[in-house]
Design a protein around this motif. Structure first.
Motif, PDB file in Angstrom:
ATOM      1  N   ASP B 106       0.835  -1.217   0.000  1.00 19.89           N
ATOM      2  CA  ASP B 106       0.000   0.000   0.000  1.00 19.89           C
ATOM      3  C   ASP B 106       0.862   1.256   0.000  1.00 19.89           C
ATOM      4  OD1 ASP B 106      -2.124  -1.737   0.281  1.00 19.89           O
ATOM      5  OD2 ASP B 106      -2.374  -1.406   2.437  1.00 19.89           O
ATOM      6  N   LEU B 107       1.888   1.224   0.846  1.00 20.68           N
ATOM      7  CA  LEU B 107       2.786   2.376   0.984  1.00 20.68           C
ATOM      8  C   LEU B 107       3.475   2.683  -0.350  1.00 20.68           C
ATOM      9  CD1 LEU B 107       4.442   4.301   3.009  1.00 20.68           C
ATOM     10  CD2 LEU B 107       6.093   2.427   3.126  1.00 20.68           C
ATOM     11  N   ALA B 108       4.063   1.645  -0.936  1.00 22.32           N
ATOM     12  CA  ALA B 108       4.796   1.819  -2.194  1.00 22.32           C
ATOM     13  C   ALA B 108       3.839   2.259  -3.300  1.00 22.32           C
ATOM     14  CB  ALA B 108       5.483   0.505  -2.570  1.00 22.32           C
ATOM     15  N   ASP B 109       2.652   1.688  -3.295  1.00 22.27           N
ATOM     16  CA  ASP B 109       1.673   1.977  -4.338  1.00 22.27           C
ATOM     17  C   ASP B 109       1.224   3.442  -4.303  1.00 22.27           C
ATOM     18  OD1 ASP B 109       0.391   0.723  -6.490  1.00 22.27           O
ATOM     19  OD2 ASP B 109      -1.514   0.871  -5.415  1.00 22.27           O
ATOM     20  N   GLU B 110       1.094   3.995  -3.113  1.00 22.07           N
ATOM     21  CA  GLU B 110       0.685   5.406  -3.022  1.00 22.07           C
ATOM     22  C   GLU B 110       1.766   6.339  -3.553  1.00 22.07           C
ATOM     23  OE1 GLU B 110      -1.172   7.105   0.406  1.00 22.07           O
ATOM     24  OE2 GLU B 110      -2.777   5.621   0.341  1.00 22.07           O
ATOM     25  N   PHE B 111       3.017   5.954  -3.369  1.00 20.94           N
ATOM     26  CA  PHE B 111       4.103   6.745  -3.969  1.00 20.94           C
ATOM     27  C   PHE B 111       4.031   6.649  -5.488  1.00 20.94           C
ATOM     28  CE2 PHE B 111       6.579   6.210   0.118  1.00 20.94           C
ATOM     29  CZ  PHE B 111       6.731   7.554   0.367  1.00 20.94           C
ATOM     30  N   ARG B 112       3.817   5.430  -5.966  1.00 17.10           N
ATOM     31  CA  ARG B 112       3.850   5.190  -7.408  1.00 17.10           C
ATOM     32  C   ARG B 112       2.776   5.986  -8.139  1.00 17.10           C
ATOM     33  NH1 ARG B 112       3.727  -0.883  -9.705  1.00 17.10           N
ATOM     34  NH2 ARG B 112       1.684  -0.864  -8.716  1.00 17.10           N
ATOM     35  N   GLU B 113       1.631   6.199  -7.474  1.00 21.51           N
ATOM     36  CA  GLU B 113       0.529   6.953  -8.095  1.00 21.51           C
ATOM     37  C   GLU B 113       0.982   8.313  -8.623  1.00 21.51           C
ATOM     38  OE1 GLU B 113      -2.393   7.383  -5.022  1.00 21.51           O
ATOM     39  OE2 GLU B 113      -3.006   5.272  -5.106  1.00 21.51           O
ATOM     40  N   ASP B 114       1.982   8.896  -7.966  1.00 16.21           N
ATOM     41  CA  ASP B 114       2.395  10.253  -8.330  1.00 16.21           C
ATOM     42  C   ASP B 114       3.639  10.274  -9.217  1.00 16.21           C
ATOM     43  OD1 ASP B 114       0.300  11.237  -6.816  1.00 16.21           O
ATOM     44  OD2 ASP B 114       1.496  11.326  -4.982  1.00 16.21           O
ATOM     45  N   CYS B 115       4.072   9.114  -9.686  1.00 15.79           N
ATOM     46  CA  CYS B 115       5.314   9.056 -10.473  1.00 15.79           C
ATOM     47  C   CYS B 115       5.010   8.552 -11.885  1.00 15.79           C
ATOM     48  CB  CYS B 115       6.307   8.091  -9.825  1.00 15.79           C
ATOM     49  SG  CYS B 115       6.756   8.556  -8.144  1.00 15.79           S
ATOM     50  N   THR B 116       5.730   9.085 -12.863  1.00 14.74           N
ATOM     51  CA  THR B 116       5.539   8.596 -14.233  1.00 14.74           C
ATOM     52  C   THR B 116       6.759   7.803 -14.728  1.00 14.74           C
ATOM     53  OG1 THR B 116       6.414  10.615 -15.224  1.00 14.74           O
ATOM     54  CG2 THR B 116       4.050  10.575 -14.805  1.00 14.74           C
ATOM     55  N   PHE B 117       7.852   7.803 -13.961  1.00 11.33           N
ATOM     56  CA  PHE B 117       9.024   7.012 -14.362  1.00 11.33           C
ATOM     57  C   PHE B 117       8.789   5.542 -13.991  1.00 11.33           C
ATOM     58  CE2 PHE B 117       9.842   8.999 -10.209  1.00 11.33           C
ATOM     59  CZ  PHE B 117      10.081   7.887  -9.421  1.00 11.33           C
ATOM     60  N   PRO B 118       9.605   4.617 -14.543  1.00 13.73           N
ATOM     61  CA  PRO B 118       9.394   3.190 -14.243  1.00 13.73           C
ATOM     62  C   PRO B 118       9.517   2.917 -12.745  1.00 13.73           C
ATOM     63  CG  PRO B 118      10.921   3.447 -16.076  1.00 13.73           C
ATOM     64  CD  PRO B 118      10.680   4.817 -15.529  1.00 13.73           C
ATOM     65  N   PHE B 119       8.467   2.371 -12.173  1.00 16.17           N
ATOM     66  CA  PHE B 119       8.381   2.157 -10.723  1.00 16.17           C
ATOM     67  C   PHE B 119       7.797   0.761 -10.534  1.00 16.17           C
ATOM     68  CE2 PHE B 119       7.800   4.801  -6.655  1.00 16.17           C
ATOM     69  CZ  PHE B 119       7.631   3.708  -5.832  1.00 16.17           C
ATOM     70  N   ARG B 120       8.672  -0.180 -10.202  1.00 19.74           N
ATOM     71  CA  ARG B 120       8.245  -1.571 -10.085  1.00 19.74           C
ATOM     72  C   ARG B 120       8.079  -1.928  -8.616  1.00 19.74           C
ATOM     73  NH1 ARG B 120      10.737  -7.002 -10.255  1.00 19.74           N
ATOM     74  NH2 ARG B 120      12.671  -5.994  -9.597  1.00 19.74           N
ATOM     75  N   ILE B 121       6.978  -2.576  -8.299  1.00 14.32           N
ATOM     76  CA  ILE B 121       6.765  -3.057  -6.932  1.00 14.32           C
ATOM     77  C   ILE B 121       6.620  -4.566  -7.039  1.00 14.32           C
ATOM     78  CG2 ILE B 121       5.314  -2.913  -4.875  1.00 14.32           C
ATOM     79  CD1 ILE B 121       4.229  -0.236  -5.974  1.00 14.32           C
ATOM     80  N   ALA B 122       7.470  -5.311  -6.352  1.00 13.06           N
ATOM     81  CA  ALA B 122       7.447  -6.760  -6.522  1.00 13.06           C
ATOM     82  C   ALA B 122       7.740  -7.466  -5.215  1.00 13.06           C
ATOM     83  CB  ALA B 122       8.474  -7.177  -7.580  1.00 13.06           C
ATOM     84  N   PRO B 123       7.161  -8.669  -5.041  1.00 17.43           N
ATOM     85  CA  PRO B 123       7.497  -9.452  -3.852  1.00 17.43           C
ATOM     86  C   PRO B 123       8.991  -9.761  -3.859  1.00 17.43           C
ATOM     87  CG  PRO B 123       5.711 -10.492  -5.108  1.00 17.43           C
ATOM     88  CD  PRO B 123       6.241  -9.377  -5.945  1.00 17.43           C
ATOM     89  N   ASP B 124       9.616  -9.667  -2.719  1.00 14.43           N
ATOM     90  CA  ASP B 124      11.055  -9.896  -2.606  1.00 14.43           C
ATOM     91  C   ASP B 124      11.381 -11.363  -2.869  1.00 14.43           C
ATOM     92  OD1 ASP B 124      13.656  -9.250  -2.244  1.00 14.43           O
ATOM     93  OD2 ASP B 124      13.490  -8.759  -0.114  1.00 14.43           O
ATOM     94  N   GLY B 125      12.481 -11.577  -3.574  1.00 13.56           N
ATOM     95  CA  GLY B 125      12.980 -12.937  -3.790  1.00 13.56           C
ATOM     96  C   GLY B 125      12.212 -13.701  -4.861  1.00 13.56           C
TER      97      GLY B 125
END
Lengths: 180, 126
Positions: B106-125
């Motif tokens: 949720d935290l990472a996703d809210e940051f990503r909403e405001d960014c247009t550069f490549p922003f990947r959120i993925a489960p670790d490992g």
């Protein structure tokens, strides 16, 4: 002085399902240490990782707000004392309550702010959070409580509840409760 | 310009920045009382890298819990990346999280909403 009945105190804690409580001057390291204890309790209670993080997060925002406020107001250690309680209610939800001494006008402004926030739904709170995030940093802001309070309101399952109690001619005891 | 190597503490993340690789990593919890002080060196490193180097910049984040003042500092960092991105500089963020804790997502996703550069959120490992 009236003797302190430890057994009665213990019974009171148990009846109120208090997991953790603290009353007194609070330092940066104490916030971390108590926070650590809180994390361990929540883990031992098998709280969901997301719930544990919400409880921890509300605890950190509220106690850091108290620290920032005491520093901004130039309070000494004792005046900057915090009263913090983490408990569970009948339905198993976590209650995080924190209170501190505030100037009368600040207390009244805070209460009005909490009432304002408690009328917002989750989407409105998110919008308020993002708007506050974009506000320029005010180095002289008394509380810095803007973003932190909205964050706490977002994590609370029920609207925040707050109260004021008179302490002396200039001061009130401000108390805030979040439910997770 | 130096590399950064800031060991983590209970309330501050471990930070490394490698100029040669154009890579900055942050891992751990972030809830210092004074976040601006803590993030000042990180922000300065990114500003210098974007100004003095020409290569791509990648942020690899394994941040877990952040207090609101850390969130605000992090937004300043993403604003720098956004500005560089609009000027054509290759920048990207990879935010890796433990899938057992959806709050990080949720935290990472809210940051990503405001960014247009490549922003990947993925489960670790994975």
């Amino acid at each position: 002085m009236e003797p302190i009945d430890l057994f009665e105190l213990r019974e009171h804690f148990n009846r109120s399902r208090i997991l953790l409580c603290f009353n007194g001057p609070i330092s940066r390291s104490l916030i971390e240490e108590i926070g650590n204890a809180l994390k361990n309790y929540l883990q031992a209670e098998n709280a969901l990782p997301s719930a544990a993080m919400d409880v921890f997060s509300v605890y950190v925002e509220l106690t850091q707000n108290i620290r920032h406020y005491a520093m901004a107001r130039g309070y000494d250690e004792l005046q900057g004392s915090a009263t913090v309680v983490v408990a569970r209610d009948e339905s198993g939800r976590y209650l995080v309550q924190a209170g501190n001494m505030v100037e009368k006008a600040d207390g009244e402004a805070l209460l009005a702010r909490i009432q304002e926030l408690s009328r917002l739904d989750k989407a409105e709170l998110k919008a308020a959070y993002k708007a506050q995030l974009r506000q320029p940093r005010d180095e002289n802001a008394v509380s810095g409580a803007g973003l932190g309070l909205i964050d706490v309101a977002r994590k609370s399952a029920l609207p925040l509840s707050a109260s004021l109690a008179p302490m002396d001619a200039q001061h009130l005891f401000f108390s805030l409760r979040a439910t997770i | 310009m130096n590399d950064l190597n800031i060991p983590g503490t209970q309330s501050t993340p471990c930070v490394t920045a490698l100029r040669e690789q154009g890579l900055l990593t942050m891992a751990g919890d972030s809830y210092p009382e004074n976040s601006f002080e803590f993030f000042r060196d990180v922000i300065a490193w990114i500003e210098t890298f974007l100004r003095d180097d020409t290569g791509p910049l990648r942020l690899e984040l394994r941040l877990v819990y952040m207090n609101t003042s850390s969130v605000k500092a992090m937004m300043d960092i993403f604003d720098l990346l956004e500005e560089a991105h609009t000027q054509g500089r290759p920048v990207q963020v990879d935010w890796l999280y433990d899938p057992r804790n959806e709050r990080v997502l949720d935290l990472a996703d809210e940051f990503r909403e405001d960014c247009t550069f490549p922003f990947r959120i993925a489960p670790d490992g994975h």
